[in-house]
Design an enzyme around this catalytic site. Structure first.
Site, PDB file in Angstrom:
ATOM      1  N   HIS A 377      39.959  28.904  22.960  1.00 14.17           N
ATOM      2  CA  HIS A 377      39.637  29.660  24.132  1.00 14.17           C
ATOM      3  C   HIS A 377      41.127  30.749  24.062  1.00 14.17           C
ATOM      4  CE1 HIS A 377      38.095  27.321  27.673  1.00 14.17           C
ATOM      5  NE2 HIS A 377      37.969  25.923  26.793  1.00 14.17           N
ATOM      6  N   LYS A 568      48.783  33.826  38.740  1.00 10.75           N
ATOM      7  CA  LYS A 568      48.035  33.316  37.361  1.00 10.75           C
ATOM      8  C   LYS A 568      49.573  32.680  37.040  1.00 10.75           C
ATOM      9  CE  LYS A 568      46.476  37.092  36.181  1.00 10.75           C
ATOM     10  NZ  LYS A 568      45.229  36.838  35.378  1.00 10.75           N
ATOM     11  N   ARG A 569      49.450  32.200  35.927  1.00 13.09           N
ATOM     12  CA  ARG A 569      50.486  31.433  35.394  1.00 13.09           C
ATOM     13  C   ARG A 569      51.644  32.905  34.789  1.00 13.09           C
ATOM     14  NH1 ARG A 569      51.263  25.480  33.626  1.00 13.09           N
ATOM     15  NH2 ARG A 569      52.775  26.293  32.406  1.00 13.09           N
ATOM     16  N   LYS A 574      50.392  38.644  30.294  1.00 16.66           N
ATOM     17  CA  LYS A 574      50.097  38.357  31.479  1.00 16.66           C
ATOM     18  C   LYS A 574      50.618  39.805  32.228  1.00 16.66           C
ATOM     19  CE  LYS A 574      48.065  34.047  32.283  1.00 16.66           C
ATOM     20  NZ  LYS A 574      46.816  33.997  32.896  1.00 16.66           N
ATOM     21  N   THR A 676      40.247  33.461  34.943  1.00 14.60           N
ATOM     22  CA  THR A 676      39.076  32.949  36.192  1.00 14.60           C
ATOM     23  C   THR A 676      39.360  33.616  37.393  1.00 14.60           C
ATOM     24  OG1 THR A 676      39.880  31.109  36.222  1.00 14.60           O
ATOM     25  CG2 THR A 676      37.841  31.373  34.303  1.00 14.60           C
ATOM     26  N   LYS A 680      37.410  34.555  40.941  1.00 12.11           N
ATOM     27  CA  LYS A 680      37.622  34.637  42.534  1.00 12.11           C
ATOM     28  C   LYS A 680      37.595  35.638  43.291  1.00 12.11           C
ATOM     29  CE  LYS A 680      39.259  30.377  40.197  1.00 12.11           C
ATOM     30  NZ  LYS A 680      40.847  29.926  38.813  1.00 12.11           N
TER      31      LYS A 680
HETATM   32  C1  LIG Z   1      41.704  30.332  38.433  1.00  9.38           C
HETATM   33  C2  LIG Z   1      42.915  29.260  38.204  1.00  9.38           C
HETATM   34  C3  LIG Z   1      44.119  29.827  37.801  1.00  9.38           C
HETATM   35  C4  LIG Z   1      43.261  30.488  36.320  1.00  9.38           C
HETATM   36  O1  LIG Z   1      44.074  32.152  36.841  1.00  9.38           O
HETATM   37  P1  LIG Z   1      43.895  33.134  35.855  1.00  9.38           P
HETATM   38  O2  LIG Z   1      44.141  34.683  36.398  1.00  9.38           O
HETATM   39  O3  LIG Z   1      42.738  33.799  34.927  1.00  9.38           O
HETATM   40  O4  LIG Z   1      44.738  33.184  34.789  1.00  9.38           O
HETATM   41  C5  LIG Z   1      45.276  29.193  37.633  1.00  9.38           C
HETATM   42  N1  LIG Z   1      45.686  28.717  38.068  1.00  9.38           N
HETATM   43  C6  LIG Z   1      44.524  28.353  39.036  1.00  9.38           C
HETATM   44  C7  LIG Z   1      45.458  26.888  40.415  1.00  9.38           C
HETATM   45  C8  LIG Z   1      43.591  28.950  40.002  1.00  9.38           C
HETATM   46  O5  LIG Z   1      42.471  28.307  40.721  1.00  9.38           O
END
Ligand SMILES: *Cc1c(COP(=O)(O)O)cnc(C)c1O
Length: 849
Positions: A377, A568-569, A574, A676, A680
């Site tokens: 990962h 995101k985190r 990022k 991911t 979404k």
């Molecule tokens: C999808 C998701 C992530 C991952 O987000 P990235 O933009 O891919 O880093 C992190 N936290 C939550 C709650 C998510 O639903």
């Protein structure tokens, strides 16, 4: 919530119908079961029930309907002796269960109707559910999406993990700073889990090993541990969508063993022994909140071994119900290692085969290597797990021996193959030499697995050319790519009911099981009436988010403005701070009167920072500080608003992704393995502004290059820039606006006159800028201008939005799981039918599964 009297009037009588209370799906039947659950399970009577009681009763009502499927599934798999996928993951970021289970059971409308008849709003019940936050972010959420898809595709599968008493911390914001609060998801009870007090396995730590000769004259090793404890199973059913399969998520909880500290007891140290007992139970107390950087904490290694050992012992128990010994174990199970966190499984299965089942080394190794597959990962060097040999040997002396033996045999092979390349042999060793010798978990996972995969096309190529390059040269056929996916049930159907309605009207209900059907949207992308419906959908989602933002932060935002969202985190790679540089530039232009982008925008941020990650926490503070200045300034705040949604988790995410116009996916190329969140957003009709990183590359190819705002250095350009000696201050010097923006951050304007507050950030950018923000800044700002222009053409934007949603079916986790089944696990669907024997009393007792 309705008043007590309203409910009193409407409280139904029960016992008036012969419809089966525990399984009926009609509103009438659900209603009666709900009242029954309130009484017989929650032990409350109607007039005094709190909102939490309503939620619990609803959850038990739904759970009853899941259990019949679950038991039928266990029975079907057992009878068929089916090959089973075991997904080993230290994290599952499940999100709330009730709404998703209603969808997967197909009873949303019945439940809403039943609740309405009782004077209750279903949404209020749903809002009561605390979220099981047993993960940090993308990796844990991926595991949860994969469980959903495995069940939906009728694949026999078990998810194994850890039942953390406290999941990821709750994020509060105080004066613009992140403050961590303890997560208490279990405090009010968890109706979805079924404790299995009899399903317990011993797990040992410490002590030493002793060689001995067994009765057949064979050399064996006995592990004499210092501490033992037990792992107890808690099971959560995982429903498929549109079928009757219901799989199992089995999470382990640590309890003290009987002989928890023999030595302390023998020394008569009762309190010392009790302390050891408490220590044992600490193993599953809390999730480590680091998203990526390696933590290297003893308790973390204990957690990893604890859940892996319980899971493998459980798999062995199941296997031995069908077989006399461990021969054929790898044919019964395919075990996927979700990152290196469970990779100690390689040594543990060897130990079980050798020490507990008397197998010889070659046979044990054959079985082990054919059981596991490993998903990588991350390429970030600081995130690659290694453990000091000293710590490893102290906690798991037998496993260290086994790893040494695996390594000795592996290095012998390598020396034969590369006799004149000792450096390569040293690079590939499972042990990193140096002042502190360390076990390389990614090497252990790679050597001990039959397949290794990355999580997006570009990432898988980089795995092969960087961190596992030597291994790829040795075993090219072992390496795969499986691009991540997300479940359209949770992230479209549950999160975005209006979009779900639009798609269902066009494509029929089948799209949620076959996301390629989203393509039926494509021919309507230019249809004016369809566009109007699309815009209304997006508008409604933005209004819901605006209401949520107001509730959470007090800030008022305009749903007509462009919603530009980065959730995101929080991490330097990022680049939330690149987004901020652009925002400050827009602010600066408005103040200077040189603004040429009149598109009103709302910038939304959300995300947690690891508690020990100073820079990430400072970025959160900077977001709030910039927001404070911009939102307060009447000259600016008609055009720009900045908000931070606290406590980004799955529940909040479900409200955020559908509301985005623009999705920020702006990591430094080569750093984000897949992402991911990007998927979404796209599925919900957001356009992406992004770099050629992770799955962005494939999203851009899927949606069409003209429907994606691309910017920034490529992986090769990043490498070249760094190799040539990157000098960020030269970008600062030569780019006027960039210089003015950074100078504003250093001026104290955003920090009540304190020029030093954000110094660590600006100094880092000017002196090192390891993530190349300054190099990418001009291209980013230019891409943002294109996005702003495009948004002023509603028909053109809506067309692009529709095409994004229509063309992202590939990013369904169903497609990803199909690829795992075909290319890695070699496992077939095993559909379950509820038709036969529904509810009948069995003639004879079957073995418990
Ligand atoms: C999808 C998701 C992530 C991952 O987000 P990235 O933009 O891919 O880093 C992190 N936290 C939550 C709650 C998510 O639903």
């Amino acid at each position: 919530m309705p008043s007590g009297t309203a409910r009193k009037e409407r409280a139904p009588m029960h016992g008036s119908s012969d419809e089966r209370t525990r399984t009926g799906m009609s509103p009438e039947s659900l209603k009666r079961a709900f009242v029954d659950s309130m009484f017989y399970v929650q032990a409350r009577y109607w007039e005094v029930a709190t909102p939490h009681d309503l939620y619990m009763a609803a959850a038990y009502t739904v759970r009853d309907r899941m259990l019949e499927r679950w038991i039928r599934t266990a029975e079907t798999y057992r009878k068929a002796d089916a090959r089973t996928v075991c997904y080993l993951s230290a994290e599952y970021l499940l999100g709330p269960q009730l709404g998703n289970n209603l969808i997967n059971l197909g009873i949303v409308d019945s439940a809403r109707q039943g609740a309405r008849d009782l004077g209750i709003d279903l949404q209020e019940i749903l809002d009561q559910e605390p979220e099981p936050g047993l993960g940090n972010g993308g990796l844990g959420r991926l595991a949860a999406c994969y469980l959903d898809s495995l069940a939906t595709l009728s694949i026999p599968a078990i998810g194994y993990g850890i039942r953390y008493e406290h999941g990821i911390f709750d994020q509060k914001i105080v004066d613009g700073w992140q403050v961590e609060d303890c997560d208490l998801w279990l405090t009010n009870g968890n109706p979805w889990e079924i404790p299995r007090p009899l399903l317990r396995y011993p797990v040992r730590f410490g002590g030493h090993t002793e060689p001995y000769t067994d009765e057949h004259g064979r050399f064996r090793v006995r592990w004499v541990p210092e501490l033992d404890l037990y792992g107890m199973a808690y099971d959560t059913p995982v429903l498929g969508f549109g079928n009757d399969n219901t799989n199992l998520l089995r999470l382990w909880h640590a309890t003290a063993g009987r002989s928890f500290d023999l030595q302390a007891f023998h020394k008569g140290d009762y309190y010392g022994a009790v302390n050891a007992k408490v220590g044992a139970e600490n193993i599953t107390k809390v999730l480590y909140p680091n998203d990526e950087p390696e933590v290297g904490k003893e308790l973390r290694l204990k957690q990893q071994y604890f859940f892996v050992s319980c899971s493998l012992q459980d798999m062995v128990r199941v296997h031995l119900q069908h077989a006399p010994n461990l021969e054929g174990f790898h044919e019964r199970f395919a075990a996927q290692l979700n990152d290196t966190h469970p990779s100690i499984a390689v040594a543990e299965l060897m130990r079980l085969c050798l020490d507990e089942h008397g197998m010889d080394w070659e046979r044990a190794w054959e079985i082990t290597r054919r059981t596991f597959a490993y998903t990588n990962h991350t390429l970030l060097p600081e995130a690659l797990e290694t453990w000091p040999v000293e710590l490893f040997g102290r906690l798991l002396p037998r496993h260290l021996e086994i790893i040494y033996e695996i390594n000795a045999r592996f290095l012998d092979e390598l020396r034969m193959r590369y006799p004149f390349d000792p450096e390569r042999v040293a690079r590939m060793s499972l042990i990193e030499e140096g002042p502190v010798r360390r076990v390389r978990m990614a090497h252990l996972a790679t050597v001990g697995s039959f397949a290794v995969n990355g999580v997006a096309a570009i990432h898988s190529e980089l795995v092969k050319s960087t961190v596992l390059r030597d291994f790829h040269e040795l075993w090219p056929e072992k390496f795969h790519n499986i691009t991540n996916g997300v479940t359209p049930r949770r992230f479209i159907q549950l999160s975005n009911p209006d979009l779900c309605g639009i798609i269902t009207d066009l494509a029929g209900p089948g799209w949620a099981r076959d996301a390629e059907n989203l393509r039926t949207l494509e021919p309507h992308a230019d249809d004016a009436a369809f566009q109007q419906r699309w815009q209304a959908m997006k508008r409604a989602a933005k209004e819901r988010l605006a209401a949520r933002i107001r509730e959470a932060t007090g800030a008022v935002v305009d749903p007509q403005s462009l919603f530009d969202i980065q959730v995101k985190r929080i991490h330097e790679y990022k680049r939330q701070h690149l987004n901020l540089l652009h925002i400050v530039a827009l602010y600066h232009r408005i103040k200077q009167g040189t603004d040429s982008d009149p598109t009103p925008r709302t910038f939304v941020f959300g995300g947690k920072a690891a508690p020990g990650y100073f820079m990430a926490k400072l970025i959160i503070k900077l977001i709030h500080s910039v927001a404070e200045v911009i939102n307060r300034d009447p000259e600016v705040n008609q055009r720009l608003r900045v908000v931070f949604v606290p406590n980004f988790n799955v529940k909040n995410a479900e409200c955020i992704y559908p509301a985005a116009d623009l999705s920020e996916q702006i990591s430094t190329a080569g750093k984000e393995a897949s992402g991911t969140g990007n998927m979404k957003f796209s599925m919900n009709g957001a356009l992406t502004i992004g770099t050629l990183d992770g799955a962005n590359v494939e999203i851009r190819d899927a949606v069409g290059h003209e429907n994606f705002f691309l910017f920034g250095l490529t992986v090769a350009e990043v490498e070249r820039t760094l190799a040539e000696g990157y000098r960020p201050w030269e970008y600062y010097r030569s780019h006027d606006e960039l210089r003015e923006v950074i100078d504003l951050l250093r001026s104290g304007l955003f920090s009540h006159g304190d020029p030093d507050l954000f110094r660590p950030l600006t100094d880092s950018l000017l002196q090192h800028d390891p993530y190349l923000l300054l190099a990418d800044y001009p291209a980013y700002v230019e891409a943002q201008a294109r996005a702003g222009d495009a948004f002023r053409d509603p028909a053109g934007w809506t067309r692009m939005s529709i095409l994004n949603a229509a063309r992202t079916g590939f990013f369904s986790s169903d497609r990803a799981i199909r690829e795992y089944c075909r290319n890695i696990w070699q496992v077939e669907p095993m559909p379950v039918s509820l038709a036969a024997g529904n509810g009948s009393v069995p003639a004879a007792r079957a073995d418990p599964a």
